[in-house]
Design a protein around this motif. Sequence first.
Motif, mmCIF file in Angstrom:
data_model
loop_
_atom_site.group_PDB
_atom_site.id
_atom_site.type_symbol
_atom_site.label_atom_id
_atom_site.label_comp_id
_atom_site.label_asym_id
_atom_site.label_seq_id
_atom_site.Cartn_x
_atom_site.Cartn_y
_atom_site.Cartn_z
ATOM 1 N N ALA A 1 -16.653 -35.950 31.586
ATOM 2 C CA ALA A 1 -16.260 -34.582 31.023
ATOM 3 C C ALA A 1 -14.650 -34.519 30.997
ATOM 4 C CB ALA A 1 -16.609 -33.118 31.704
ATOM 5 N N CYS B 1 -13.843 -33.858 36.653
ATOM 6 C CA CYS B 1 -13.481 -34.153 35.055
ATOM 7 C C CYS B 1 -12.349 -35.099 35.086
ATOM 8 C CB CYS B 1 -13.013 -32.981 34.359
ATOM 9 S SG CYS B 1 -11.817 -32.041 35.088
ATOM 10 N N SER C 1 -21.056 -29.131 31.587
ATOM 11 C CA SER C 1 -20.253 -28.748 32.690
ATOM 12 C C SER C 1 -19.991 -27.068 32.456
ATOM 13 C CB SER C 1 -19.087 -29.279 32.576
ATOM 14 O OG SER C 1 -19.068 -30.856 32.654
ATOM 15 N N VAL D 1 -20.064 -29.461 39.584
ATOM 16 C CA VAL D 1 -20.693 -30.303 38.515
ATOM 17 C C VAL D 1 -19.854 -31.491 38.223
ATOM 18 C CG1 VAL D 1 -22.370 -28.772 37.643
ATOM 19 C CG2 VAL D 1 -20.182 -28.790 36.618
ATOM 20 N N HIS D 2 -20.517 -32.655 37.809
ATOM 21 C CA HIS D 2 -19.765 -33.894 37.521
ATOM 22 C C HIS D 2 -20.796 -34.465 36.585
ATOM 23 C CE1 HIS D 2 -17.976 -38.061 38.924
ATOM 24 N NE2 HIS D 2 -18.847 -38.397 38.202
ATOM 25 N N CYS D 3 -20.086 -34.194 35.218
ATOM 26 C CA CYS D 3 -21.009 -34.672 34.125
ATOM 27 C C CYS D 3 -20.453 -35.903 33.150
ATOM 28 C CB CYS D 3 -21.199 -33.588 32.968
ATOM 29 S SG CYS D 3 -21.874 -32.161 33.947
ATOM 30 N N LEU E 1 -12.248 -28.925 29.014
ATOM 31 C CA LEU E 1 -12.990 -27.727 29.988
ATOM 32 C C LEU E 1 -11.723 -26.689 30.227
ATOM 33 C CD1 LEU E 1 -14.654 -30.071 32.794
ATOM 34 C CD2 LEU E 1 -15.723 -28.528 31.025
ATOM 35 N N VAL F 1 -15.562 -28.016 38.629
ATOM 36 C CA VAL F 1 -15.893 -29.101 37.767
ATOM 37 C C VAL F 1 -15.112 -30.187 38.026
ATOM 38 C CG1 VAL F 1 -16.580 -27.752 35.540
ATOM 39 C CG2 VAL F 1 -14.184 -27.994 36.070
#
Length: 514
Positions: free
Chosen positions: A240, A228, A215, A202-204, A245, A226
């Motif tokens: 993020a 970030c 994330s 994921v890439h938020c 994280l 993730v």
Amino acid sequence: MSKDRLIIFDTTLRDGEQSPGASMTRDEKVRIAKMLEKMGVDVIEAGFAIASVGDFESVRAVADAVKNSTVCSLARTGAEDIDRAAEALRSAESGRIHTFIATSPIHMEYKLRMAPDNVVERAVAAVKHARNLVADVEFSCEDASRSEYDFMCRIIEQVIDAGARTINLPDTVGYGEPGEYGEMVSRLMNAIPNADKAVFSVHCHNDLGLAVANSLSAVMHGARQVECTINGLGERAGNASLEELVMAVRTRADIFPVEVSVDATQIVPTSRLVSSITGFPVQPNKAIVGANAFAHESGIHQDGVLKYRETYEIMRAEDVGWNANKLVLGKHSGRAAFKARLEELGISLDNQAALNLAFTRFKELADKKHEIFDEDLQALMSDVQPEESDVKYRFIGLEAVSKTGLKPRADIELAVDNTPQQASAEGDGPVDAAFKATEMLVNSGANLLLYSVNAITSGTDSQGEVQVRLEKDGTIVNGNGADTDIIIASVKAYLDALNLLEAGVLKAHPQRGI
Ligand SMILES: CC(=O)SCCNC(=O)CCNC(=O)[C@H](O)C(C)(C)COP(=O)(O)OP(=O)(O)OC[C@H]1O[C@@H](n2cnc3c(N)ncnc32)[C@H](O)[C@@H]1OP(=O)(O)O
Ligand SMILES: CC(C)C(=O)C(=O)O
């Protein structure tokens, strides 16, 4: 129970650099990449090789310099982008091409102006082409959180068949909500027949301040990479943040089913490096890396931390690269922290009464000043130490007037032998006027040999420390005074010197003479 590994993919040098004003030179990127490598970040996205010659050179330089992390370049789906990325990554020990295309109806129709079938074709061709050049290929469905579920299933299955080994589901515009976004990840992973052949990532983005929450929700729903950035740098409201994280997963190891292999003690030094290179300051209350993240000013918290750190800290400052936590002295502080700091400075108070007296003075100062530094305390305590009740001259109050075109004047009130007395005088400046008014009351006949002022700490609310050297009948003394008002500090220093003269200080306090 053994845990899955969570791959930390840092994109400070690519998406972070997309923050307006955060451009970095090649050498700056290499410095940051080396820090990320030292930290143990798994993948470093070094840039977007086709974007410019400078970006190409940066990716190439990072690929040359970094040996223990995978180095990655972004590429659109065109062959030219992918060739450029592969060329920049040629020297990488472990190189990854990250190709992407938007999959949401709004992006496909209005931005790409492509039919969905065409998008699938482009994506598959891009992944195949990239796989002919490198073994490690990541594919992103740009704007995944606004994409149609069935369409994503279709494109992802085909790009995995084409050789993509990481499937990234970006929340490109920060639209996702943790529950819904996490569910999207698990639904896709469960529905796509070949999903087990890829790591889901994921890439938020942080447009709604939910990048880290989204994330982490995705991680709870099966994501194992993730993406970030340090300090949460990134396009618009940022990405993020890596530090949040990593520390969330570590600190709540009781609920997250993953572990990260990052050396978290490198977080603060890396954050500082990124901040100094980009010129983007870190807000003081930023989690983990903000100046206040491990600082306590409130008396009740300070007392708790002094008794047992975990009462108010869920992480150790040292574990993320700070030297230590901080007990900041200010107007919300209590006796426990005040006394502890004095002891650290080698100042011990004999009894509770002395502590109470000093503490009252400290609170008076704290009402005038945001933060009390060690130098403030030293000045405050040197003011407190002499036998308060025995002194001949005591400062009560002062009004100094300094106006352009008028001669400065001071009205002063002192206690002389405990009797309040007042005088007014004019002078060349407000300090001169205050000293003259003082002399009208004390008539010391002493000679002023030296007058010096220092700002004890920085800022316009800092305390001024004044030193006054007086001579009388061959005896020379130094008096000190401190206050946020420099004229008051001057009169206090003057009176301190007069009291020393009066007390025959060279006999009583030899260390305070010269
Ligand atoms: C969500 C993200 O963060 S994606 C990454 C965003 N980062 C950047 O854009 C930074 C680097 N970008 C750049 O330097 C430039 O945009 C370049 C060099 C990539 C392209 O520049 P230009 O050729 O002048 O194109 P421009 O930027 O104006 O427009 C982008 C073009 O790429 C197309 N495009 C966008 N995404 C993709 C994709 N994934 N695959 C193929 N084409 C794409 C657009 O449709 C548009 O095509 P068009 O010119 O035919 O309409
Ligand atoms: C290219 C992708 C990963 C991206 O940056 C985004 O969608 O925000």
